[in-house]
Design a protein around this motif. Structure first.
Motif, PDB file in Angstrom:
ATOM      1  N   HIS A  69     -24.875  62.913  11.542  1.00  0.00           N
ATOM      2  CA  HIS A  69     -23.869  61.947  11.629  1.00  0.00           C
ATOM      3  C   HIS A  69     -23.927  61.207  12.672  1.00  0.00           C
ATOM      4  CE1 HIS A  69     -22.569  65.127   8.868  1.00  0.00           C
ATOM      5  NE2 HIS A  69     -21.542  64.212   8.379  1.00  0.00           N
ATOM      6  N   PRO A  70     -24.771  59.971  12.619  1.00  0.00           N
ATOM      7  CA  PRO A  70     -25.164  59.158  14.006  1.00  0.00           C
ATOM      8  C   PRO A  70     -23.619  58.875  14.510  1.00  0.00           C
ATOM      9  CG  PRO A  70     -26.295  58.474  12.096  1.00  0.00           C
ATOM     10  CD  PRO A  70     -25.362  59.702  11.565  1.00  0.00           C
ATOM     11  N   GLY A  71     -23.632  58.790  15.680  1.00  0.00           N
ATOM     12  CA  GLY A  71     -22.441  58.637  16.465  1.00  0.00           C
ATOM     13  C   GLY A  71     -21.426  59.725  16.849  1.00  0.00           C
ATOM     14  N   TYR A  72     -21.577  61.104  16.187  1.00  0.00           N
ATOM     15  CA  TYR A  72     -20.709  62.154  16.077  1.00  0.00           C
ATOM     16  C   TYR A  72     -21.775  63.183  16.642  1.00  0.00           C
ATOM     17  CZ  TYR A  72     -17.706  59.153  13.072  1.00  0.00           C
ATOM     18  OH  TYR A  72     -17.029  58.137  12.568  1.00  0.00           O
ATOM     19  N   ARG A  73     -20.622  64.184  17.383  1.00  0.00           N
ATOM     20  CA  ARG A  73     -21.234  65.482  17.673  1.00  0.00           C
ATOM     21  C   ARG A  73     -20.300  66.490  17.279  1.00  0.00           C
ATOM     22  NH1 ARG A  73     -19.993  66.959  22.937  1.00  0.00           N
ATOM     23  NH2 ARG A  73     -19.021  65.200  24.283  1.00  0.00           N
ATOM     24  N   LEU A  74     -20.816  67.810  17.310  1.00  0.00           N
ATOM     25  CA  LEU A  74     -19.660  68.917  16.995  1.00  0.00           C
ATOM     26  C   LEU A  74     -19.635  69.626  18.401  1.00  0.00           C
ATOM     27  CD1 LEU A  74     -21.428  70.455  13.772  1.00  0.00           C
ATOM     28  CD2 LEU A  74     -19.121  69.415  13.806  1.00  0.00           C
ATOM     29  N   THR A  75     -18.226  70.170  18.486  1.00  0.00           N
ATOM     30  CA  THR A  75     -18.065  70.937  19.522  1.00  0.00           C
ATOM     31  C   THR A  75     -17.066  71.843  19.032  1.00  0.00           C
ATOM     32  OG1 THR A  75     -17.324  70.927  21.964  1.00  0.00           O
ATOM     33  CG2 THR A  75     -15.783  69.622  20.337  1.00  0.00           C
ATOM     34  N   ARG A  76     -16.749  72.857  19.838  1.00  0.00           N
ATOM     35  CA  ARG A  76     -15.820  74.062  19.480  1.00  0.00           C
ATOM     36  C   ARG A  76     -15.125  74.893  20.376  1.00  0.00           C
ATOM     37  NH1 ARG A  76     -20.817  77.872  17.178  1.00  0.00           N
ATOM     38  NH2 ARG A  76     -21.074  78.917  19.150  1.00  0.00           N
ATOM     39  N   TRP A  77     -14.219  75.575  20.231  1.00  0.00           N
ATOM     40  CA  TRP A  77     -13.435  76.268  21.433  1.00  0.00           C
ATOM     41  C   TRP A  77     -12.706  77.316  20.749  1.00  0.00           C
ATOM     42  CZ3 TRP A  77     -12.165  71.197  20.392  1.00  0.00           C
ATOM     43  CH2 TRP A  77     -10.716  70.911  20.018  1.00  0.00           C
ATOM     44  N   LEU A  78     -12.632  78.251  21.525  1.00  0.00           N
ATOM     45  CA  LEU A  78     -11.932  79.549  21.261  1.00  0.00           C
ATOM     46  C   LEU A  78     -10.425  79.689  22.068  1.00  0.00           C
ATOM     47  CD1 LEU A  78     -11.608  82.528  19.970  1.00  0.00           C
ATOM     48  CD2 LEU A  78     -12.851  83.051  22.381  1.00  0.00           C
ATOM     49  N   GLY A  79      -9.446  79.853  21.179  1.00  0.00           N
ATOM     50  CA  GLY A  79      -8.094  79.880  21.756  1.00  0.00           C
ATOM     51  C   GLY A  79      -7.493  78.387  22.203  1.00  0.00           C
ATOM     52  N   MET A  80      -7.221  77.979  23.412  1.00  0.00           N
ATOM     53  CA  MET A  80      -6.534  77.005  23.996  1.00  0.00           C
ATOM     54  C   MET A  80      -7.782  75.714  23.949  1.00  0.00           C
ATOM     55  SD  MET A  80      -4.015  76.316  27.064  1.00  0.00           S
ATOM     56  CE  MET A  80      -2.943  77.661  26.473  1.00  0.00           C
ATOM     57  N   VAL A  81      -7.337  74.766  23.651  1.00  0.00           N
ATOM     58  CA  VAL A  81      -8.066  73.367  23.780  1.00  0.00           C
ATOM     59  C   VAL A  81      -8.503  73.190  25.380  1.00  0.00           C
ATOM     60  CG1 VAL A  81      -6.311  71.905  23.775  1.00  0.00           C
ATOM     61  CG2 VAL A  81      -8.585  71.022  23.127  1.00  0.00           C
ATOM     62  N   PRO A  82      -9.747  72.833  25.493  1.00  0.00           N
ATOM     63  CA  PRO A  82     -10.006  72.563  27.000  1.00  0.00           C
ATOM     64  C   PRO A  82      -9.344  71.508  27.463  1.00  0.00           C
ATOM     65  CG  PRO A  82     -12.176  72.846  25.523  1.00  0.00           C
ATOM     66  CD  PRO A  82     -10.865  72.944  24.602  1.00  0.00           C
ATOM     67  N   ASP A  83      -9.197  71.376  28.846  1.00  0.00           N
ATOM     68  CA  ASP A  83      -8.121  70.238  29.418  1.00  0.00           C
ATOM     69  C   ASP A  83      -8.909  68.977  29.084  1.00  0.00           C
ATOM     70  OD1 ASP A  83      -6.644  72.257  30.403  1.00  0.00           O
ATOM     71  OD2 ASP A  83      -7.373  72.395  32.417  1.00  0.00           O
ATOM     72  N   ASP A  84     -10.262  68.760  29.113  1.00  0.00           N
ATOM     73  CA  ASP A  84     -10.800  67.467  28.948  1.00  0.00           C
ATOM     74  C   ASP A  84     -10.555  66.941  27.335  1.00  0.00           C
ATOM     75  OD1 ASP A  84     -12.541  69.305  28.169  1.00  0.00           O
ATOM     76  OD2 ASP A  84     -14.152  68.226  28.444  1.00  0.00           O
ATOM     77  N   LEU A  85     -10.334  67.713  26.514  1.00  0.00           N
ATOM     78  CA  LEU A  85     -10.046  67.355  25.147  1.00  0.00           C
ATOM     79  C   LEU A  85      -8.377  67.404  24.622  1.00  0.00           C
ATOM     80  CD1 LEU A  85     -13.169  69.252  23.420  1.00  0.00           C
ATOM     81  CD2 LEU A  85     -12.785  66.793  24.077  1.00  0.00           C
ATOM     82  N   ALA A  86      -7.860  67.808  25.525  1.00  0.00           N
ATOM     83  CA  ALA A  86      -6.389  68.122  25.113  1.00  0.00           C
ATOM     84  C   ALA A  86      -5.821  66.866  24.444  1.00  0.00           C
ATOM     85  CB  ALA A  86      -5.581  68.719  26.358  1.00  0.00           C
ATOM     86  N   GLU A  87      -5.778  65.759  25.273  1.00  0.00           N
ATOM     87  CA  GLU A  87      -5.392  64.513  24.670  1.00  0.00           C
ATOM     88  C   GLU A  87      -5.554  64.032  23.461  1.00  0.00           C
ATOM     89  OE1 GLU A  87      -3.902  59.979  26.519  1.00  0.00           O
ATOM     90  OE2 GLU A  87      -4.820  61.513  27.820  1.00  0.00           O
ATOM     91  N   ALA A  88      -7.248  64.063  23.411  1.00  0.00           N
ATOM     92  CA  ALA A  88      -7.806  63.446  22.200  1.00  0.00           C
ATOM     93  C   ALA A  88      -7.431  64.510  21.085  1.00  0.00           C
ATOM     94  CB  ALA A  88      -9.332  63.516  22.321  1.00  0.00           C
ATOM     95  N   PHE A  89      -7.267  65.834  21.362  1.00  0.00           N
ATOM     96  CA  PHE A  89      -6.799  66.672  20.090  1.00  0.00           C
ATOM     97  C   PHE A  89      -5.517  66.413  19.865  1.00  0.00           C
ATOM     98  CE2 PHE A  89      -5.974  71.486  18.813  1.00  0.00           C
ATOM     99  CZ  PHE A  89      -6.596  71.285  17.699  1.00  0.00           C
TER     100      PHE A  89
END
Length: 327
Positions: free
Chosen positions: A164-184
């Motif tokens: 999926h050009p331009g996209y990448r996967l990420t994942r987390w367990l429990g609470m969203v990481p601080d650097d992704l909280a606003e985007a989430f």
């Protein structure tokens, strides 16, 4: 005559009695389906849920608990009109007015709390649907309940490996990481356009505090929350969440799956759900099944789930009613 008692300080004995009623109810109404464990019931009756509080009642005949009811009262702008309840009557004590007494108790409390809408879910194949309709509830949303055997999911590796050009996967367990909280939070806010029939759910505003609070509630119950997301630069273009219940975690429950409107049509929903399955197989082999529900008019998500191998389990309905109509 059964007497209804409000539970304020929930004891271990209260949890055990509540669990007995719910387990017997599920075994009677859905033979072969896993009943909630004692740990799961403990979490449900001691944790009110995100941005809400709850009221609990039990019906007793002598010293035997014959029925239970829980009313969740939503707080916050856009949802203060809403109450959501669950009600179970032990199969050996049905058709004796226990359910009616509990329902009237719930409605009276909802009126006292100035709630204009009561919502509840019932399977179309149980007596619960007829009971609600007889008491003035209207079906506002029809849902298809689906089940996936994780080991039999189709094409997981190929789907995850699709570029999926331009996209990448990420994942987390429990609470969203601080650097992704606003985007989430921004991505969660896009769920307002998901089909909801005529349900009067009100509006929900997601911000960084709310996404963190949600994870804390799940953790407090003892459950496990998994999230897989598709990133596009610094934004979350799509995500899927899965909850593994405390206790017998063989059946996971699908939480939200959404793709932000500007990123739809690229297969991201299928991609993140397949990645979740890959993660489960690798690190949570005890999870054998995933349960999800879809609005029957949500054709896109139904197609995604069918592609992965979800099969129909049963139909369920969401009902709503003005508590002032129940006396």
């Amino acid at each position: 005559m059964d007497k209804v008692q409000r539970l304020r300080d929930v004891s271990d004995a209260d949890v055990a009695a509540w669990h007995e009623v719910v387990a017997a109810s599920v075994a009677h109404d859905f033979p072969g389906e896993p009943a909630p464990t004692l740990d799961q019931v403990h979490g449900q009756v001691t944790t009110s849920g995100l941005s809400s509080r709850h009221l609990l009642w039990v019906a007793r005949a002598d010293r035997t608990v014959t029925g239970v009811a829980r009313l969740r009262l939503f707080e916050g702008t856009g949802r203060r009109h809403l109450g959501e309840f669950t009600l179970h009557v032990h199969p050996e004590h049905r058709r004796r007015g226990v359910g009616t007494t509990l329902l009237r108790t719930v409605a009276r409390a909802a009126r006292d709390e100035q709630r204009r809408t009561l919502v509840v879910e019932a399977s179309s194949r149980t007596s619960g649907a007829a009971f609600l309709e007889a008491n003035g509830f209207l079906c506002a949303l029809s849902l298809s309940l689906l089940l996936l055997n994780v080991a039999e999911a189709r094409g997981v590796e190929d789907i995850v490996g699709t570029e999926h050009p331009g996209y990448r996967l990420t994942r987390w367990l429990g609470m969203v990481p601080d650097d992704l909280a606003e985007a989430f939070a921004e991505a969660k806010s896009t769920m307002g356009d998901i089909p909801a029939g005529k349900m009067n759910y009100g509006t929900t505003t997601w911000d960084t505090d709310r996404v963190r609070d949600m994870a804390e509630v799940v953790e407090k119950r003892g459950d496990t929350l998994l999230t897989v997301a598709a990133l596009h630069e610094k934004t979350i273009a799509g995500f899927t969440e899965l909850m593994i219940p405390v206790g017998d975690g063989t059946r996971a429950i699908q939480y939200d799956t959404a793709v932000v409107s500007g990123h739809r049509g690229r297969g991201l929903g299928l991609w993140v759900k397949a990645a979740m399955l890959e993660w489960l197989r690798a690190e949570w082999p005890a999870v054998l099944e995933i349960e999800t529900d879809n609005a029957e008019d949500n054709a896109h998500m139904l197609a995604v789930n069918e592609r992965l191998g979800f099969r129909p389990l049963r139909q369920t309905r969401q009902y709503q009613c003005d508590p002032r109509m129940i006396h």
